[in-house]
Design an enzyme around this catalytic site. Structure first.
Site, mmCIF file in Angstrom:
data_model
loop_
_atom_site.group_PDB
_atom_site.id
_atom_site.type_symbol
_atom_site.label_atom_id
_atom_site.label_comp_id
_atom_site.label_asym_id
_atom_site.label_seq_id
_atom_site.Cartn_x
_atom_site.Cartn_y
_atom_site.Cartn_z
ATOM 1 N N ASP A 51 2.867 15.281 12.956
ATOM 2 C CA ASP A 51 3.019 15.126 11.502
ATOM 3 C C ASP A 51 1.661 15.177 10.810
ATOM 4 O O ASP A 51 1.360 14.377 9.919
ATOM 5 C CB ASP A 51 3.732 13.809 11.181
ATOM 6 C CG ASP A 51 4.304 13.806 9.755
ATOM 7 O OD1 ASP A 51 4.496 14.912 9.190
ATOM 8 O OD2 ASP A 51 4.570 12.725 9.210
ATOM 9 N N GLY B 189 7.973 3.754 3.430
ATOM 10 C CA GLY B 189 8.785 4.849 3.938
ATOM 11 C C GLY B 189 10.241 4.427 3.968
ATOM 12 O O GLY B 189 10.632 3.454 3.305
ATOM 13 N N GLN B 190 11.032 5.139 4.757
ATOM 14 C CA GLN B 190 12.477 4.855 4.767
ATOM 15 C C GLN B 190 12.768 3.475 5.338
ATOM 16 O O GLN B 190 13.562 2.731 4.790
ATOM 17 C CB GLN B 190 13.214 5.921 5.575
ATOM 18 C CG GLN B 190 14.729 5.754 5.557
ATOM 19 C CD GLN B 190 15.445 6.876 6.258
ATOM 20 O OE1 GLN B 190 14.816 7.773 6.791
ATOM 21 N NE2 GLN B 190 16.763 6.826 6.262
ATOM 22 N N PHE B 191 12.137 3.135 6.454
ATOM 23 C CA PHE B 191 12.400 1.853 7.084
ATOM 24 C C PHE B 191 11.115 1.058 7.320
ATOM 25 O O PHE B 191 11.095 0.174 8.178
ATOM 26 C CB PHE B 191 13.111 2.051 8.428
ATOM 27 C CG PHE B 191 14.463 2.690 8.300
ATOM 28 C CD1 PHE B 191 15.480 2.053 7.613
ATOM 29 C CD2 PHE B 191 14.716 3.933 8.854
ATOM 30 C CE1 PHE B 191 16.736 2.646 7.491
ATOM 31 C CE2 PHE B 191 15.958 4.529 8.737
ATOM 32 C CZ PHE B 191 16.972 3.888 8.047
ATOM 33 N N LEU C 74 0.812 -1.214 0.000
ATOM 34 C CA LEU C 74 0.000 0.000 0.000
ATOM 35 C C LEU C 74 0.845 1.263 0.000
ATOM 36 O O LEU C 74 0.422 2.311 -0.469
ATOM 37 C CB LEU C 74 -0.944 -0.003 1.216
ATOM 38 C CG LEU C 74 -1.930 -1.170 1.310
ATOM 39 C CD1 LEU C 74 -2.727 -1.082 2.595
ATOM 40 C CD2 LEU C 74 -2.857 -1.193 0.097
#
EC number: 2.7.11.1
Length: 1425
Positions: A155, A37-39, A34
């Site tokens: 965020d 992200g970075q990690f 879906l």
């Protein structure tokens, strides 16, 4: 900012969150991705039981604290705790479950499938403010829920506001990865969030609070109403500037139809002061959110939001992403496009750039690419366009694995990369990582529990690839996964075959530990032992044999491992195989045995070993050839000798009808033919063979060496021991020895040598006269005219003791400089004589001098015995002469003189030297003029006992020895004028004139035994490969050395010690080639050629004193001010005073040689005086001189060349220490540095920094050291001339490993810590301190044979190498209360170890003009300073 700013690790609770460790795939079925992200990667999953669908967030865990990959467990637990706490609100995403695997934490959330709010808005035809306010109200309700629980989202942005279902208006707030729990009053600062949406307090790194979320709500509202971002600038800095200044405006273009309530709502949120910013409750009560009261008109309905503006916002975002994507692609592929290597594919830019980033490890570009486009970690290149490209089918993960980019590899895996993907060769990323020794990537893959035994198209597993890479770390890693070791590749090689052929010999022992099959064969029918034997690694072969590898297995040509080892010249491996009982007579398909192979290839050692093991020496091959035939054909004469000694049949003929002799003729091997011809007769051959076997008897004699000061009675004692007939027999023997070997020439009596002209009177007779009165003022005056000159050598048959070769060393001190060439062997008896009529203090000093003299010149042997005892102690007998009844009125029951004072003195000497010497405890006092005195009888009894003990330890003499001794008498007459031959000439002499079967080993044994019985002297030549054999020791010791170092010669010698070769003819006219004698004197290091004058310099002859002006301040004050000074005094260890005096002429020889060896020495000058030398190299200068018992070195040079000055000084120190070690290998030296401050001030008595102070400074981790005058100076100034560049490359003495301790240090510690201590502070408690209690039983089991302390230190270095340093040992010794042991260690360890600076640094410096034979670098090159 969420992509570029690391979140802090602020914990929300001290409790640990526990996750479900049930295998995730047992509960859920993983479906499509879906987002990512970075990690983290979010995938849709379905519950296998209920069919319910969820969103699972897979978060990569950070495995190591120092790693940058993955998310820390603390941050993951924080996010989970937040999600657990905020459950139960309709506008917040719901947590369902949390699972944990080895690499991931999986957060299972409710599936929010309606898409982003803004996408929903863009799909509508129109949107009024009422609907917009309703959406914002839902956001506010979610925020109120969070804030009521003290949770701050941090965020909030359009991407994190989702619709629960498509077509539904209910929203959900998602992504709590950056959320914090901030209690009232708590101060939390962090740089988190997305740049466009962060509040001023985030940019200014001020305290975060719930108001931070309210600012973000205002930004979302502004964008929803206008389609524009309020603070967005052209770059991040401009955006942050706009935020901190709250610089925004309501443009008429976008806010023309916006109600005043909406603008006021935004206005109340865009407030810099957090205390003045509207709270969530105030926002919910705002008219724009609450709506009109009662029946009031809702002005919001009159305001309609222009959907096109929002659509334009979305479009701008998409275009912006496209432009950014293109920029990222172009930047990532810049290097490939510039060199045109074909890696960049314009038709598939994203895939090719992904592969390029994988190859180059460009993780930053991948992050940017991932934010703009879905990554394609499983994409492959369409075709190979260059040699740089990977194999067809190689994915980005293959590329990252090949180049070891672990972070990139991990990133691809998180982005859905197939960790088991295969390229066209069938290689998985694990194969690639192992093949290229990328252990970090291999470790990552191995932890993912993939099939480690997966094979590629050539049958290779990952372990095959790892072994081929020869990287031990990768192999260890894979072995932890227990892979199969029996799988063969396409060539039939198992991993053990490959390991046996690897350049890394440590892999085979690793594999053998796992009990692999040792019998498996490859397509050549080779076992791993065959391969290891061919490769040549001894450790591999030994490991295979220890594991019971079949030692006599044969490969396809019938060859065993022994034959293969010999074919490849691996003699060491052949020896191991033979030792382990292999079949030495096995023949291959051609009939060749190991002996045939070794004889063919000239492997002398192998032939010797095989013959020693009783190999069938006459075995024939398919051509009917024996090993002797092959050796004769290839001309291996030494092997022919060995085969003949093994009684090879010289009459056998090959299929060509030729004997070995005829084979040598046919092959034109003249030397081999000559040898075979000489031994054709069976009788002669047997006679030669029998001569080379040892006898059952012992050597006929051993050496008896007499040492002592002049007038100690050495000559008279030898006279008495020589014969019961007394002095007449002695004088007769002396006369006979002189007349037999040489006769003094008449010229020697009248004409001497001098650098210009002059004469002196000299006689070779040991008892020649000397005018003491004339020489009274000379430094070379002897104590009496009848002193022994040089070394008097004679054979004496002592009644009741046996035969001895007696070597009387003259006590005249200048002669001591060359005695090291003749002492140091432990297989003899040393007599140290002293005059009992001298005062006790004089006696003690003289005995100490000679004991230290011997101790310094005897090389210590391993292992170290109990209490530091040397494993081979030399025998020393201390004898008091001139004993009379008037001096010693008391006697014991045996009639021996008794003296309690002398007994006490000798007990002190024994205690001091018993670790190095075997000394008798009996007091021997005698009168050498009385052969029948009791002391003489006691001495003879001791000599007889010592002689018997020494002979019992020595090898039995070869039968040929007596023949050689007898033949030497003839050879001496032939070479009477110069009885010296080279070592190769000696070998040829023995072979040509005595026994042609004598091998090199026999000759070495013969020479060794001839030296032991005093028949000759072997001189090792360090200047070249040609060693020398002196056939007449008496001629050498008396006629040559005794004359050159006599007082007569020295008093008339050239003041500057310079002589040309032709000058020697005046002294030794009988020697035909004076250059030969000069070469021998060079070998003795008595002289060195002076390249400038063409003459030879004899430092021992130099009489000129150094001028007072050699070390004065520079006349120019500016030059003196800009000069750096340094100095050191090199002293013998405590208790060995005066040990360096006789070595200084040798140091001067080494200095002269170093200048000669350094070719571009035009700017380098060496001036030498008596006990002083001065070296000038360009703008640097040094003075080396004797100061008391020390060799002092002072150096100075320009301050800007401080680094080169360190090199200059270091080379001089190494030269002095190496020269001293050559003379006295048993002398341990100490460096006492001199105060550079006092040197610069030219103080007469500068302060010193002894080793204890230097080491104590290092232990304290101080920068300065205190000297003997209580002044402190910087260590860098004292040692490094102030150069910090040098200081950075020094390994301090405290950091030296215990494994690198010199033998002197180890002996000192053993002497102090081995004996039981009254308080238990000995080796046993040391074992506890070193955490070696488990090793104590093994150490203690050795008893008195080995030093327990030394064994403990060895165990410590093995089991705890990182802790086993000198500094730690000293600290432990202090804790143990043994400061004496610490101080002993301080004095004997190196104060520092120097690693040379980088080459590029050295290029900027100049050369010192000194070549040190003990330079710190690995190569003996001229020193670059």
């Amino acid at each position: 900012m969420s992509d570029d700013v690391n979140s802090s690790a602020t914990s929300t609770s001290s409790s640990t969150v526990h996750f479900d460790d049930t295998p995730f795939e047992d509960v859920y079925e993983i479906e499509t991705e879906l987002g990512s992200g970075q990690f983290a990667v979010v995938r849709r999953v379905r519950d296998r039981k209920t069919g319910e669908k969820y969103a699972a967030k897979f978060i990569k865990k950070r495995r190591y604290a120092t790693s940058r990959r993955g998310v820390t467990r603390q941050n993951i637990e924080r996010e989970v705790r937040v999600l657990q706490k905020i459950r139960g609100n309709s506008n917040v995403v719901e947590l369902h479950a949390v699972y944990e695997t080895a690499s991931d934490v999986i957060i299972v959330l409710e599936l929010v499938s309606g898409g982003e709010l803004f996408d929903h808005v863009c799909a509508k035809e129109c949107l009024d403010e009422v609907e917009a306010a309703a959406f914002i109200k839902q956001i506010l309700l979610a925020v109120r829920h969070l804030h009521s629980l003290h949770i701050v989202h941090l965020d909030i942005k359009p991407e994190n506001v989702m619709l629960k279902q498509r077509g539904d208006s209910q929203i959900k707030i998602i992504d709590f990865g950056l959320s914090r729990e901030i209690e009232p009053g708590a101060v939390v600062k962090d740089m988190v969030g997305t740049p466009e949406f962060v509040a001023p307090e985030v940019v200014n790194y001020e305290a975060l609070s719930p108001a931070t979320d309210m600012w973000a709500v205002g930004v979302v509202t502004y964008i929803l109403l206008s389609g524009g971002s309020p603070f967005l600038g052209d770059n991040r800095d401009e955006t942050f500037s706009n935020i901190t200044r709250v610089r925004y405006h309501f443009s008429d273009r976008y806010f023309k139809n916006t109600s005043k309530h909406a603008k006021d709502f935004i206005y109340r949120l865009f407030v810099r002061d957090v205390d003045q910013r509207a709270t969530v409750e105030e926002c919910l009560q705002h008219p724009w959110i609450r709506g009109p009261e009662g029946n009031a008109i809702d002005i919001r309905k009159a305001s309609c939001i222009t959907i096109s503006h929002i659509q334009s916002f979305k479009t701008r975002q998409r275009w912006k992403r496209c432009v950014e994507l293109v920029m990222v692609l172009l930047k990532a592929s810049k290097s490939s496009r510039r060199i045109g290597d074909g890696r960049f594919d314009e038709e598939d830019m994203v895939a090719s750039c992904t592969l390029i980033c994988a190859e180059e490890g460009n993780l930053r570009a991948l992050h940017k690419l991932s934010a703009l486009h879905k990554l394609l970690p499983n994409a492959t290149r369409k075709s190979l366009k260059s040699s740089f490209s990977e194999p067809n089918g190689a994915t980005a993960m293959h590329c990252a694995a090949k180049y070891g980019h672990a972070e990139v590899f991990n990133y691809f895996h998180m982005k859905g990369g197939n960790i088991c993907a295969r390229d066209d060769n069938g290689d998985t990323p694990l194969h690639v990582a192992c093949r290229f020794a990328q252990h970090t990537v291999a470790g990552y893959v191995a932890n993912e529990k993939i099939d480690v035994d997966s094979i590629n198209k050539t049958g290779e597993t990952a372990l095959h690839c790892a072994v081929e890479s020869a990287d031990t770390r990768v192999v260890r890693l894979l072995l932890q996964l227990r892979p199969r070791l029996d799988l063969p590749n396409a060539s039939g090689d198992t991993v053990l075959h490959l390991a046996a052929d690897s350049i890394n010999p440590r892999i085979v022992p690793l594999l053998v530990c796992l009990a692999p099959p040792l019998h498996l064969r490859n397509i050549r029918e080779e076992t791993p032992l065959h391969v290891a034997a061919a490769r040549g690694h001894v450790d591999c072969v030994q490991a295979l044999l220890d594991a019971n590898s079949p030692i006599d297995a044969v490969e396809q040509d019938g060859k065993t491992a022994l034959i293969i080892a010999l074919e490849n010249g691996n003699v060491d491996i052949a020896s191991i195989l033979i030792t382990n009982g292999c079949d030495i007579n096995h023949a291959d398909h051609h009939g060749d045995t190991a002996l045939h192979i070794a004889s063919k290839h000239g492997l002398l050692q192998a032939v010797q070993t095989l013959c020693h093991c009783a190999v069938t020496v006459d075995s024939v091959n398919a051509n009917k050839k024996t090993a002797l035939h092959l050796a004769a054909h290839y001309g291996h004469v030494d092997i022919i000798r060995v085969l003949l000694l093994a009684r090879a049949d010289v009459t056998l003929r090959g299929d060509d009808g030729l004997t070995a002799e005829l084979v040598a003729v046919a092959a034109e091997r003249l030397e081999a033919h000559s040898l075979l011809k000489m031994v054709k007769s069976q009788e002669i051959r047997e006679e030669y063979i029998s001569q080379l076997y040892p006898l059952d008897t012992s050597l006929r004699r051993i050496k008896l060496k007499l040492l002592g000061h002049s007038q100690s009675g050495k000559t008279r004692l030898v006279q008495t021991l020589h014969s019961s007939r007394g002095i007449s027999s002695f004088l007769e023997s002396v006369t006979r020895r002189i007349s037999d070997h040489y006769s003094p020439s008449s010229s020697m009596k009248d004409d001497g040598i001098h650098s210009t002209n002059g004469s002196f009177v000299s006689e070779s007779n040991n008892n020649s006269s000397f005018d003491l009165a004339a020489a009274a003022g000379s430094k070379y005056a002897p104590p009496h005219s009848q002193y022994t000159r040089g070394i008097d050598v004679q054979t004496v048959n002592i009644n009741g003791c046996g035969e001895f070769s007696v070597w009387e060393f003259g006590g005249y001190e200048p002669m001591h400089t060359c005695y090291d060439h003749f002492v140091g062997n432990a297989d003899c008896i040393h007599l140290i004589l002293y005059r009992t009529s001298d005062p006790t203090e004089v006696q003690y000093k003289q005995i100490l001098y000679w004991m230290n003299f011997l101790k310094g010149r005897v090389t210590p042997f391993e292992p170290i015995g109990h209490c530091g005892f040397s494993s081979r102690r030399s025998k020393v007998i201390i004898v008091g002469t001139h004993a009379t009844s008037s001096l010693f009125p008391q006697m014991n029951q045996e009639g021996e003189y008794v003296s309690s004072d002398i007994e006490a003195m000798l007990n002190t000497v024994r205690l001091r030297f018993e670790t190095h010497f075997d000394m008798d405890h009996r007091l021997i006092l005698l009168d050498a003029t009385n052969p029948s005195c009791i002391g003489m009888k006691t001495l003879k009894m001791e000599l007889a006992k010592c002689r018997t003990n020494i002979l019992a330890k020595l090898l039995k003499p070869l039968a040929i020895l007596d023949t050689v001794v007898n033949h030497l008498n003839l050879v001496r007459k032939k070479h009477a004028n110069f009885p010296v031959i080279t070592w190769p000439d000696f070998i040829q002499l023995v072979r040509n004139e005595i026994n042609p079967l004598t091998g090199d080993a026999h000759c070495r044994q013969i020479v060794q035994q001839l030296q032991l019985i005093g028949e000759l002297v072997y001189l090792r030549n360090d200047l070249c490969d040609a060693d020398y054999v002196v056939l007449n020791a008496e001629w050498f010791g008396t006629h040559i050395l005794g004359q050159l170092l006599s007082a007569e010669f020295l008093s008339k010698a050239s003041p500057n010690g310079s002589y040309h070769t032709s000058s020697l003819a005046k002294i030794f006219p009988e020697i035909p080639e004076q250059s030969d004698l000069m070469t021998i004197l060079e070998v003795l290091q008595l002289c060195a050629p002076d390249a400038r004058t063409g003459a030879h310099e004899f430092p021992v002859f130099i009489q000129t004193e150094a001028p007072d002006s050699i070390w004065r301040p520079y006349s120019l004050k500016e030059k003196e001010r800009d000069t750096v000074y340094g100095g050191v005094r090199i002293l013998p260890m405590r208790g060995m005073e005066r040990s360096l005096h006789s070595t200084f002429p040798r140091i001067q020889v080494a200095l002269r040689r170093s200048i000669n060896d350094y070719q571009p020495a035009k700017d380098t000058q060496l001036h030498q005086w008596s006990e002083c030398s001065k070296l000038v190299s360009q703008d640097r200068e040094a003075v080396i001189r004797m100061v008391g018992d020390a060799v002092e070195i002072r150096a100075r040079g320009p301050s800007e060349s401080a680094t080169s000055m360190f090199y200059f000084m270091e080379d001089l120190i190494n030269l002095v220490e190496h020269a001293a070690a050559e003379v006295g290998p048993g002398i341990s030296l100490e460096r006492h540095f001199i105060s550079p401050k006092h040197l610069k001030e030219h103080r007469e008595h500068p302060a010193l920094f002894p080793p204890e102070s230097m080491m104590e400074m290092q232990q304290r981790e101080s920068l300065s050291v205190k000297g003997t005058q209580d002044e402190e100076e910087l260590f860098t100034d004292v040692v490094c001339f102030g150069s910090r560049d040098v200081a950075r490359h020094l390994t301090l003495g405290i950091d030296v490993g215990v494994a690198d301790l010199q033998m002197a240090s180890r002996c000192e510690l053993a002497c102090l810590l081995d004996p039981p201590h009254a308080m238990g502070r000995d080796w046993s408690i040391l074992a506890v301190k070193l955490q070696l209690t488990d090793q104590v039983p093994d150490v203690d089991s050795t008893g008195q044979s080995l030093s327990r302390t030394d064994q403990l230190l060895n165990e410590w270095a093995i089991h705890h190498p990182e802790q086993a340093s000198v500094g730690n040992l000293c600290r432990i010794l202090v804790e143990l209360g043994r400061c004496d042991a610490r101080d002993a260690l301080y004095r004997t360890v190196p104060l520092y170890v120097f690693a040379p600076l980088e080459d590029q640094f050295l290029l900027e410096t100049n050369d010192s003009g000194v070549v040190s034979s003990c330079h710190s670098s690995s190569e003996h090159n001229p020193i670059n300073i």
